[in-house]
Design a protein around this motif. Structure first.
Motif, PDB file in Angstrom:
ATOM      1  N   VAL A  31       0.836  -1.203   0.000  1.00 19.54           N
ATOM      2  CA  VAL A  31       0.000   0.000   0.000  1.00 19.54           C
ATOM      3  C   VAL A  31       0.868   1.249   0.000  1.00 19.54           C
ATOM      4  N   ARG A  32       1.909   1.269   0.816  1.00 16.71           N
ATOM      5  CA  ARG A  32       2.773   2.455   0.864  1.00 16.71           C
ATOM      6  C   ARG A  32       3.512   2.657  -0.453  1.00 16.71           C
ATOM      7  N   PHE A  33       3.968   1.568  -1.054  1.00 16.38           N
ATOM      8  CA  PHE A  33       4.694   1.682  -2.317  1.00 16.38           C
ATOM      9  C   PHE A  33       3.803   2.264  -3.403  1.00 16.38           C
ATOM     10  N   ARG A  34       2.559   1.804  -3.457  1.00 11.49           N
ATOM     11  CA  ARG A  34       1.650   2.298  -4.489  1.00 11.49           C
ATOM     12  C   ARG A  34       1.132   3.701  -4.166  1.00 11.49           C
ATOM     13  N   ALA A  35       1.060   4.054  -2.891  1.00 10.96           N
ATOM     14  CA  ALA A  35       0.541   5.365  -2.498  1.00 10.96           C
ATOM     15  C   ALA A  35       1.589   6.463  -2.574  1.00 10.96           C
ATOM     16  N   ASN A  36       2.861   6.102  -2.596  1.00 13.95           N
ATOM     17  CA  ASN A  36       3.934   7.103  -2.556  1.00 13.95           C
ATOM     18  C   ASN A  36       3.851   8.044  -3.755  1.00 13.95           C
ATOM     19  N   TYR A  37       3.773   9.330  -3.465  1.00 10.84           N
ATOM     20  CA  TYR A  37       3.645  10.349  -4.502  1.00 10.84           C
ATOM     21  C   TYR A  37       5.037  10.835  -4.898  1.00 10.84           C
ATOM     22  N   ASN A  38       5.382  10.633  -6.164  1.00  7.48           N
ATOM     23  CA  ASN A  38       6.730  10.950  -6.624  1.00  7.48           C
ATOM     24  C   ASN A  38       6.660  11.659  -7.975  1.00  7.48           C
ATOM     25  N   PRO A  39       6.297  12.960  -7.970  1.00  5.14           N
ATOM     26  CA  PRO A  39       6.161  13.684  -9.243  1.00  5.14           C
ATOM     27  C   PRO A  39       7.494  13.842  -9.945  1.00  5.14           C
ATOM     28  N   LYS A  40       7.443  13.778 -11.263  1.00  2.71           N
ATOM     29  CA  LYS A  40       8.676  13.869 -12.045  1.00  2.71           C
ATOM     30  C   LYS A  40       9.034  15.303 -12.411  1.00  2.71           C
ATOM     31  N   VAL A  51      11.348  24.487  -7.899  1.00  2.00           N
ATOM     32  CA  VAL A  51      12.362  23.724  -7.168  1.00  2.00           C
ATOM     33  C   VAL A  51      12.139  22.248  -7.444  1.00  2.00           C
ATOM     34  N   PRO A  52      13.199  21.438  -7.459  1.00  2.00           N
ATOM     35  CA  PRO A  52      13.026  20.000  -7.674  1.00  2.00           C
ATOM     36  C   PRO A  52      12.322  19.345  -6.498  1.00  2.00           C
ATOM     37  N   TYR A  53      11.617  18.268  -6.781  1.00  2.00           N
ATOM     38  CA  TYR A  53      10.914  17.534  -5.730  1.00  2.00           C
ATOM     39  C   TYR A  53      11.927  16.895  -4.788  1.00  2.00           C
ATOM     40  N   THR A  54      11.676  17.051  -3.472  1.00  2.00           N
ATOM     41  CA  THR A  54      12.632  16.569  -2.469  1.00  2.00           C
ATOM     42  C   THR A  54      12.062  15.449  -1.604  1.00  2.00           C
ATOM     43  N   GLY A  55      10.902  14.901  -1.968  1.00  2.00           N
ATOM     44  CA  GLY A  55      10.301  13.830  -1.180  1.00  2.00           C
ATOM     45  C   GLY A  55      10.996  12.507  -1.420  1.00  2.00           C
ATOM     46  N   PRO A  56      10.554  11.472  -0.701  1.00  2.00           N
ATOM     47  CA  PRO A  56      11.171  10.149  -0.839  1.00  2.00           C
ATOM     48  C   PRO A  56      10.960   9.551  -2.230  1.00  2.00           C
ATOM     49  N   VAL A  57      12.020   9.024  -2.789  1.00  2.00           N
ATOM     50  CA  VAL A  57      11.957   8.341  -4.081  1.00  2.00           C
ATOM     51  C   VAL A  57      12.286   6.871  -3.840  1.00  2.00           C
ATOM     52  N   VAL A  58      11.270   6.024  -3.929  1.00  2.00           N
ATOM     53  CA  VAL A  58      11.429   4.590  -3.688  1.00  2.00           C
ATOM     54  C   VAL A  58      11.004   3.871  -4.958  1.00  2.00           C
TER      55      VAL A  58
END
Length: 323
Positions: A31-40, A51-58
């Motif tokens: 669920v966490r893997f699919r929910a993780n928001y990682n805009p390009k 600014v570049p996205y600084t959230g977790p990239v998994v």
């Protein structure tokens, strides 16, 4: 003298305990893997600059598992335990009390043998029963806050908006969620099920020998099944994103500002000591439905996001088909 078999309820509780111990961590990571928001693309800061996205990239399921354990430990891996246990008990007792069958069923949509229409009605009924607990489970897994196992009211105030607490039926109206789940069910029940019975009727018979199965028909079914994964996997990713999207009375207000007088309380503590395990999309710009969610995921994160952990969908469906 042969030993007496264990009563049904005891067997149910034992099976439930083993299932929860094994599958809660695996489901939580999924669920966490699919929910993780990682805009390009680039994000805008408070002054309007890019600014570049600084959230977790998994980038992998097992990478997410390592990250969850590193940041939150075993407690993080077992997030969602209580709603999963409660929903499993409710559904287990319904099956035990109201479904008269001696044939064990392990698939997600494996209903009593009542034909396609009966299977569809059964599956949709189980969807209505399980949807609210599924929403609570997904939100408890992805919530960055520490949730109590036994303080239900405190957890509810964290997971649900005041609008949802005052009108709980609104969970069924979460934009696109019911549609995504129903399309998933229809593909499995109305397409894959009949194709399996048409091409591989021997699999429906107990104790079937491998030589009774046509290799050509098996290959055709596997090809059809693989093609169906191209629709099922995105639907599961979309359903995850929509389930964790909370319903507000108005998009410009957050859950705190919507509280009625005397109803507000302090926010629960955060579970991660250093950083959030996953990034979550802003609730101020929600997905508007099934199609809108799919389009935004592709535009913002790339089409491969729709196929996160597709192999789990593949293995689950394959196991269900040949169980």
């Amino acid at each position: 003298m042969d030993p007496k078999p264990l009563p049904g309820p005891i067997v149910l509780f034992l099976a439930l305990g083993i299932t929860l111990a094994v599958f809660v961590p695996l489901t939580g990571v999924l669920v966490r893997f699919r929910a993780n928001y990682n805009p390009k693309g680039l994000q805008l800061d408070s002054e309007g600059g890019a600014v570049p996205y600084t959230g977790p990239v998994v980038r992998s399921y097992f990478g997410m598992m390592v990250r969850v354990y590193r940041l939150e430990g075993w407690a993080g891996l077992y997030k969602g335990l209580m709603p999963t246990a409660i929903s499993s008990l409710i559904i287990g007792f319904i099956i035990l009390l109201f479904i008269d069958t001696d044939k064990p069923r392990h698939g997600r949509y494996r209903a009593p043998e009542t034909g396609v229409l009966g299977t569809l009605v059964y599956s949709l009924g189980m969807l209505v029963i399980s949807l609210p607990t599924a929403i609570l489970t997904y939100r408890s897994i992805t919530s960055p806050h520490k949730l109590s196992y036994f303080n239900v009211m405190s957890s509810m105030r964290t997971l649900l908006t005041p609008t949802e607490r005052r009108r709980p039926w609104i969970l069924y109206l979460t934009p696109g969620l019911m549609a995504a789940q129903m399309v998933h069910i229809c593909i499995v029940v109305l397409f894959l099920g009949p194709m399996r019975r048409l091409l591989l009727p021997a699999l429906s018979k107990p104790g079937v020998a491998a030589r009774e199965i046509s290799i050509v028909k098996l290959a055709i079914y596997l090809l059809i099944f693989c093609l169906s994964i191209s629709a099922l996997a995105p639907l599961e990713v979309i359903a995850t994103r929509l389930a964790i999207q909370r319903n507000h009375a108005s998009a410009e207000y957050n859950s705190v500002s919507q509280e009625v007088d005397g109803d507000a309380e302090e926010t629960a503590d955060y579970a991660g000591a250093e950083e959030d395990v996953i990034g979550l999309r802003s609730e101020g710009d929600p997905y508007l439905g099934l199609v809108d969610c799919a389009k935004r995921i592709v535009d913002e994160e790339g089409w491969m996001t729709l196929y996160r952990a597709w192999w789990i969908t593949f293995l689950g469906g394959l196991g269900s088909a040949f169980a």
